[in-house]
Design a protein around this motif. Sequence first.
Motif, PDB file in Angstrom:
ATOM      1  N   PHE A  65      46.518 -48.024  25.076  1.00  0.00           N
ATOM      2  CA  PHE A  65      46.247 -49.282  25.755  1.00  0.00           C
ATOM      3  C   PHE A  65      46.125 -49.028  27.252  1.00  0.00           C
ATOM      4  O   PHE A  65      46.682 -48.063  27.773  1.00  0.00           O
ATOM      5  N   PRO A  66      45.446 -49.897  27.987  1.00  0.00           N
ATOM      6  CA  PRO A  66      45.384 -49.737  29.441  1.00  0.00           C
ATOM      7  C   PRO A  66      46.770 -49.937  30.047  1.00  0.00           C
ATOM      8  O   PRO A  66      47.624 -50.597  29.456  1.00  0.00           O
ATOM      9  N   PRO A  67      47.031 -49.373  31.220  1.00  0.00           N
ATOM     10  CA  PRO A  67      48.374 -49.416  31.813  1.00  0.00           C
ATOM     11  C   PRO A  67      48.921 -50.821  32.045  1.00  0.00           C
ATOM     12  O   PRO A  67      50.133 -51.008  32.097  1.00  0.00           O
ATOM     13  N   THR A  68      48.067 -51.811  32.172  1.00  0.00           N
ATOM     14  CA  THR A  68      48.548 -53.172  32.427  1.00  0.00           C
ATOM     15  C   THR A  68      48.790 -53.962  31.142  1.00  0.00           C
ATOM     16  O   THR A  68      49.285 -55.091  31.203  1.00  0.00           O
ATOM     17  N   HIS A  69      48.473 -53.415  29.995  1.00  0.00           N
ATOM     18  CA  HIS A  69      48.664 -54.106  28.713  1.00  0.00           C
ATOM     19  C   HIS A  69      50.146 -54.154  28.377  1.00  0.00           C
ATOM     20  O   HIS A  69      50.901 -53.222  28.650  1.00  0.00           O
ATOM     21  N   GLN A  71      51.679 -53.852  25.580  1.00  0.00           N
ATOM     22  CA  GLN A  71      52.103 -52.777  24.684  1.00  0.00           C
ATOM     23  C   GLN A  71      52.383 -51.497  25.469  1.00  0.00           C
ATOM     24  O   GLN A  71      53.345 -50.787  25.189  1.00  0.00           O
ATOM     25  N   CYS A  72      51.565 -51.205  26.457  1.00  0.00           N
ATOM     26  CA  CYS A  72      51.757 -50.009  27.274  1.00  0.00           C
ATOM     27  C   CYS A  72      53.005 -50.147  28.138  1.00  0.00           C
ATOM     28  O   CYS A  72      53.797 -49.212  28.256  1.00  0.00           O
ATOM     29  N   ILE A  73      53.192 -51.300  28.750  1.00  0.00           N
ATOM     30  CA  ILE A  73      54.371 -51.532  29.602  1.00  0.00           C
ATOM     31  C   ILE A  73      55.638 -51.402  28.774  1.00  0.00           C
ATOM     32  O   ILE A  73      56.610 -50.748  29.190  1.00  0.00           O
ATOM     33  N   THR A  74      55.657 -51.995  27.586  1.00  0.00           N
ATOM     34  CA  THR A  74      56.837 -51.914  26.718  1.00  0.00           C
ATOM     35  C   THR A  74      57.101 -50.480  26.279  1.00  0.00           C
ATOM     36  O   THR A  74      58.250 -50.023  26.265  1.00  0.00           O
ATOM     37  N   ALA A  75      56.050 -49.739  25.949  1.00  0.00           N
ATOM     38  CA  ALA A  75      56.215 -48.360  25.515  1.00  0.00           C
ATOM     39  C   ALA A  75      56.721 -47.479  26.656  1.00  0.00           C
ATOM     40  O   ALA A  75      57.551 -46.588  26.430  1.00  0.00           O
TER      41      ALA A  75
END
Length: 81
Positions: A65-69, A71-75
């Motif tokens: 996912f892009p860094p601002t998504h 899912q990415c933030i949570t991961a």
Amino acid sequence: MSGVCTMSKMLPLKSLWLVICLCGLIGLAGCKKEEEQAANPPAMSEPEAPATAGDTIELSYSIFFPPTHIQCITAMDWAKE
């Protein structure tokens, strides 16, 4: 002349018969391969020894996912833990 069978009337019937025969041949060919595989199962390799307490195991985790998504933030937050 409705009782006369012309070539144009027989063509769909021949095409249907051809499709049915091809499907049957493909089905029979697929069954044989499965039986051969059951008779000759692939050889299994030896499992690796389990890690001991002092060994370090390195894992990787991919995020697509892009860094601002969200899912990415949570991961990323989970990986920092």
